[in-house]
Design a protein around this motif. Structure first.
Motif: not given
Length: 249
Positions: A88-90, A98-99, A146-147, A153-159
Protein backbone atom coordinates in the motif's frame (compact mmCIF):
# COMPACT_ATOMS: atom_id res chain seq x y z
CA UNK A 1 23.26 -11.99 6.55
CA UNK A 2 19.78 -13.57 7.03
CA UNK A 3 19.44 -17.08 8.40
CA UNK A 4 16.16 -18.83 9.11
CA UNK A 5 16.60 -22.13 10.91
CA UNK A 6 13.65 -24.55 11.11
CA UNK A 7 11.07 -21.77 11.19
CA UNK A 8 7.43 -22.65 11.71
CA UNK A 9 4.50 -20.28 12.10
CA UNK A 10 1.05 -21.40 13.16
CA UNK A 11 -1.88 -19.05 13.57
CA UNK A 12 -4.77 -19.83 15.95
CA UNK A 13 -2.94 -22.82 17.39
CA UNK A 14 -5.31 -25.45 18.77
CA UNK A 15 -8.40 -23.74 17.38
CA UNK A 16 -10.74 -25.02 14.68
CA UNK A 17 -9.36 -22.35 12.33
CA UNK A 18 -5.71 -23.24 12.95
CA UNK A 19 -3.46 -22.39 10.00
CA UNK A 20 0.10 -23.57 9.56
CA UNK A 21 1.52 -20.70 7.48
CA UNK A 22 5.17 -21.84 7.50
CA UNK A 23 6.40 -25.39 7.98
CA UNK A 24 9.94 -25.95 9.22
CA UNK A 25 11.64 -23.57 6.75
CA UNK A 26 15.41 -23.14 6.68
CA UNK A 27 16.82 -20.43 4.44
CA UNK A 28 20.10 -18.52 4.19
CA UNK A 29 20.37 -15.27 2.26
CA UNK A 30 23.87 -13.92 1.69
CA UNK A 31 24.98 -10.30 1.86
CA UNK A 32 24.03 -8.27 -1.26
CA UNK A 33 21.85 -11.08 -2.60
CA UNK A 34 18.61 -10.02 -4.30
CA UNK A 35 15.99 -12.72 -3.72
CA UNK A 36 12.62 -12.74 -5.48
CA UNK A 37 9.83 -14.85 -3.95
CA UNK A 38 6.80 -16.03 -5.92
CA UNK A 39 3.88 -18.22 -4.98
CA UNK A 40 0.11 -18.42 -4.99
CA UNK A 41 -2.01 -16.62 -2.43
CA UNK A 42 -1.68 -18.33 0.94
CA UNK A 43 1.69 -19.89 0.09
CA UNK A 44 3.42 -18.15 3.02
CA UNK A 45 5.32 -15.38 1.21
CA UNK A 46 4.17 -12.43 3.31
CA UNK A 47 4.35 -14.44 6.52
CA UNK A 48 7.98 -15.21 5.71
CA UNK A 49 8.69 -11.51 5.17
CA UNK A 50 6.88 -10.67 8.43
CA UNK A 51 9.04 -13.20 10.27
CA UNK A 52 12.22 -11.59 8.91
CA UNK A 53 11.06 -8.05 9.74
CA UNK A 54 9.77 -8.94 13.19
CA UNK A 55 6.15 -8.05 12.43
CA UNK A 56 5.42 -11.68 13.35
CA UNK A 57 7.40 -13.89 15.71
CA UNK A 58 7.89 -17.56 14.77
CA UNK A 59 6.09 -20.35 16.58
CA UNK A 60 9.35 -22.27 16.53
CA UNK A 61 12.85 -21.95 15.08
CA UNK A 62 15.63 -19.37 15.09
CA UNK A 63 16.32 -16.18 13.12
CA UNK A 64 19.81 -14.71 12.77
CA UNK A 65 20.58 -11.33 11.15
CA UNK A 66 24.16 -10.15 10.77
CA UNK A 67 25.24 -12.81 13.24
CA UNK A 68 22.69 -11.67 15.86
CA UNK A 69 19.95 -13.92 17.19
CA UNK A 70 16.82 -11.79 16.64
CA UNK A 71 14.24 -14.55 17.07
CA UNK A 72 12.35 -12.73 19.82
CA UNK A 73 13.42 -9.19 18.89
CA UNK A 74 10.60 -6.73 18.20
CA UNK A 75 10.19 -5.17 14.77
CA UNK A 76 11.30 -1.67 15.81
CA UNK A 77 14.50 -3.09 17.29
CA UNK A 78 15.35 -4.72 13.95
CA UNK A 79 14.97 -1.40 12.12
CA UNK A 80 18.70 -0.70 12.50
CA UNK A 81 19.23 -3.40 9.86
CA UNK A 82 15.94 -3.53 7.97
CA UNK A 83 13.89 -1.14 5.83
CA UNK A 84 10.56 -2.23 4.34
CA UNK A 85 8.38 -1.00 1.49
CA UNK A 86 4.76 -2.17 1.63
CA UNK A 87 2.16 -2.97 -1.00
CA UNK A 88 0.00 0.00 0.00
CA UNK A 89 1.62 3.32 -1.08
CA UNK A 90 -0.09 4.95 1.93
CA UNK A 91 2.05 2.89 4.32
CA UNK A 92 5.48 3.96 5.49
CA UNK A 93 4.99 7.73 5.20
CA UNK A 94 3.39 10.55 7.19
CA UNK A 95 0.79 12.01 4.77
CA UNK A 96 0.27 15.25 6.67
CA UNK A 97 3.99 16.10 6.62
CA UNK A 98 5.87 17.54 3.67
CA UNK A 99 8.15 15.50 1.44
CA UNK A 100 11.24 17.03 3.02
CA UNK A 101 10.02 16.31 6.57
CA UNK A 102 9.29 12.69 5.63
CA UNK A 103 12.86 12.40 4.37
CA UNK A 104 14.15 13.91 7.60
CA UNK A 105 12.23 11.34 9.63
CA UNK A 106 13.65 8.60 7.41
CA UNK A 107 17.16 9.91 7.99
CA UNK A 108 16.58 9.60 11.74
CA UNK A 109 14.91 6.18 11.53
CA UNK A 110 17.45 4.29 13.65
CA UNK A 111 18.50 7.16 15.89
CA UNK A 112 16.87 8.76 18.86
CA UNK A 113 14.19 11.18 17.66
CA UNK A 114 14.19 14.83 18.67
CA UNK A 115 11.12 16.96 19.25
CA UNK A 116 12.01 19.33 16.41
CA UNK A 117 12.91 18.08 12.94
CA UNK A 118 15.83 20.13 11.65
CA UNK A 119 16.19 20.67 7.91
CA UNK A 120 19.15 22.75 6.78
CA UNK A 121 20.11 23.81 3.24
CA UNK A 122 22.66 21.00 2.86
CA UNK A 123 20.10 18.35 3.78
CA UNK A 124 17.50 19.87 1.48
CA UNK A 125 19.96 19.84 -1.43
CA UNK A 126 20.87 16.22 -0.71
CA UNK A 127 17.20 15.23 -0.77
CA UNK A 128 16.46 17.23 -3.91
CA UNK A 129 19.40 15.62 -5.73
CA UNK A 130 18.15 12.14 -4.77
CA UNK A 131 14.59 12.89 -5.83
CA UNK A 132 15.76 14.35 -9.15
CA UNK A 133 17.06 10.91 -10.15
CA UNK A 134 13.42 9.74 -10.41
CA UNK A 135 12.69 12.15 -13.26
CA UNK A 136 9.31 13.06 -11.77
CA UNK A 137 9.96 16.74 -11.09
CA UNK A 138 9.24 16.24 -7.39
CA UNK A 139 12.56 17.83 -6.40
CA UNK A 140 10.79 21.18 -6.91
CA UNK A 141 7.89 20.22 -4.63
CA UNK A 142 9.65 19.15 -1.42
CA UNK A 143 7.39 21.38 0.71
CA UNK A 144 4.27 19.67 -0.64
CA UNK A 145 2.42 17.32 1.78
CA UNK A 146 3.17 13.67 1.08
CA UNK A 147 -0.54 12.83 1.18
CA UNK A 148 -1.25 14.91 -1.93
CA UNK A 149 0.93 12.72 -4.16
CA UNK A 150 -0.13 9.82 -6.34
CA UNK A 151 0.51 6.24 -5.25
CA UNK A 152 3.39 5.84 -7.69
CA UNK A 153 5.04 9.06 -6.53
CA UNK A 154 4.74 8.07 -2.86
CA UNK A 155 6.10 4.59 -3.49
CA UNK A 156 9.09 5.98 -5.41
CA UNK A 157 9.87 8.41 -2.60
CA UNK A 158 9.44 5.66 -0.01
CA UNK A 159 12.12 3.67 -1.80
CA UNK A 160 14.51 6.61 -1.69
CA UNK A 161 13.72 7.17 1.99
CA UNK A 162 14.59 3.55 2.76
CA UNK A 163 18.27 4.32 2.12
CA UNK A 164 18.40 7.71 3.89
CA UNK A 165 19.65 6.02 7.06
CA UNK A 166 22.04 3.09 7.45
CA UNK A 167 20.31 -0.09 6.37
CA UNK A 168 21.54 -3.51 5.30
CA UNK A 169 18.32 -5.23 4.28
CA UNK A 170 15.48 -4.04 2.04
CA UNK A 171 12.18 -5.92 2.14
CA UNK A 172 9.80 -5.24 -0.75
CA UNK A 173 6.31 -6.59 -0.10
CA UNK A 174 4.54 -6.48 -3.49
CA UNK A 175 5.49 -2.79 -3.87
CA UNK A 176 3.92 -2.46 -7.33
CA UNK A 177 0.64 -4.35 -6.80
CA UNK A 178 -1.44 -1.16 -6.46
CA UNK A 179 0.30 0.78 -9.25
CA UNK A 180 -0.21 1.33 -12.96
CA UNK A 181 2.33 -0.40 -15.26
CA UNK A 182 4.42 2.74 -15.89
CA UNK A 183 4.75 3.52 -12.18
CA UNK A 184 5.42 -0.16 -11.42
CA UNK A 185 8.33 -0.21 -13.89
CA UNK A 186 9.82 2.91 -12.34
CA UNK A 187 9.57 1.48 -8.82
CA UNK A 188 11.32 -1.77 -9.69
CA UNK A 189 14.01 -0.07 -11.77
CA UNK A 190 14.66 2.33 -8.89
CA UNK A 191 14.75 -0.52 -6.38
CA UNK A 192 17.17 -2.49 -8.54
CA UNK A 193 19.47 0.55 -8.86
CA UNK A 194 19.44 1.24 -5.10
CA UNK A 195 20.06 -2.42 -4.23
CA UNK A 196 23.12 -2.50 -6.48
CA UNK A 197 24.36 0.97 -5.51
CA UNK A 198 24.19 0.36 -1.76
CA UNK A 199 24.96 -3.39 -1.95
CA UNK A 200 21.77 -4.16 -0.06
CA UNK A 201 20.47 -7.60 0.77
CA UNK A 202 16.97 -7.55 -0.71
CA UNK A 203 13.85 -9.69 -0.74
CA UNK A 204 11.05 -8.93 -3.21
CA UNK A 205 7.62 -10.56 -3.12
CA UNK A 206 5.73 -10.32 -6.40
CA UNK A 207 2.90 -11.95 -8.33
CA UNK A 208 4.25 -10.54 -11.59
CA UNK A 209 6.22 -13.38 -13.16
CA UNK A 210 7.84 -11.13 -15.78
CA UNK A 211 9.29 -9.03 -12.96
CA UNK A 212 10.35 -12.18 -11.10
CA UNK A 213 12.17 -13.31 -14.22
CA UNK A 214 13.82 -9.93 -14.88
CA UNK A 215 14.97 -8.91 -11.40
CA UNK A 216 17.11 -10.48 -8.71
CA UNK A 217 19.86 -13.08 -8.74
CA UNK A 218 17.89 -15.73 -6.86
CA UNK A 219 14.33 -16.97 -7.31
CA UNK A 220 12.29 -18.88 -4.74
CA UNK A 221 8.86 -20.43 -5.20
CA UNK A 222 6.70 -21.12 -2.14
CA UNK A 223 3.66 -23.34 -1.79
CA UNK A 224 1.65 -24.25 1.32
CA UNK A 225 4.23 -22.81 3.69
CA UNK A 226 7.18 -24.56 2.06
CA UNK A 227 10.01 -23.59 -0.30
CA UNK A 228 9.59 -25.85 -3.31
CA UNK A 229 12.04 -24.24 -5.75
CA UNK A 230 15.20 -22.23 -5.14
CA UNK A 231 17.25 -21.13 -8.16
CA UNK A 232 20.28 -18.86 -8.08
CA UNK A 233 23.29 -17.97 -10.22
CA UNK A 234 23.33 -19.69 -13.59
CA UNK A 235 20.14 -21.62 -12.80
CA UNK A 236 18.25 -18.36 -12.40
CA UNK A 237 19.85 -16.68 -15.42
CA UNK A 238 19.11 -19.65 -17.68
CA UNK A 239 15.46 -19.85 -16.63
CA UNK A 240 13.11 -19.00 -19.49
CA UNK A 241 9.99 -16.96 -18.83
CA UNK A 242 7.78 -19.71 -20.25
CA UNK A 243 9.35 -22.14 -17.78
CA UNK A 244 8.43 -19.81 -14.94
CA UNK A 245 4.85 -19.57 -16.18
CA UNK A 246 4.87 -23.37 -16.29
CA UNK A 247 5.44 -23.51 -12.54
CA UNK A 248 1.87 -22.27 -12.09
CA UNK A 249 0.22 -24.12 -14.97
Amino acid sequence: MIELNNITKTFNHGEVNEVKALGNISLKIERAEFVVIVGSNGSGKTTLLNIVSGAELPSDGKIVINGNDVTKLAEFKRSKWIARVFQNPLSGTAPELSIIDNFRLAALRTTRKKLVIGVNDAFKKQVKDKIATLGMGLENKVEQPMGTLSGGQRQALTLLMSVMDNTDILLLDEPTAALDPRSANLILQTADTLIKQYKLTAVLITHNLKDAHQYGNRLIQMSEGQIIKDLSGSEKSKLQLQDLFGWFA
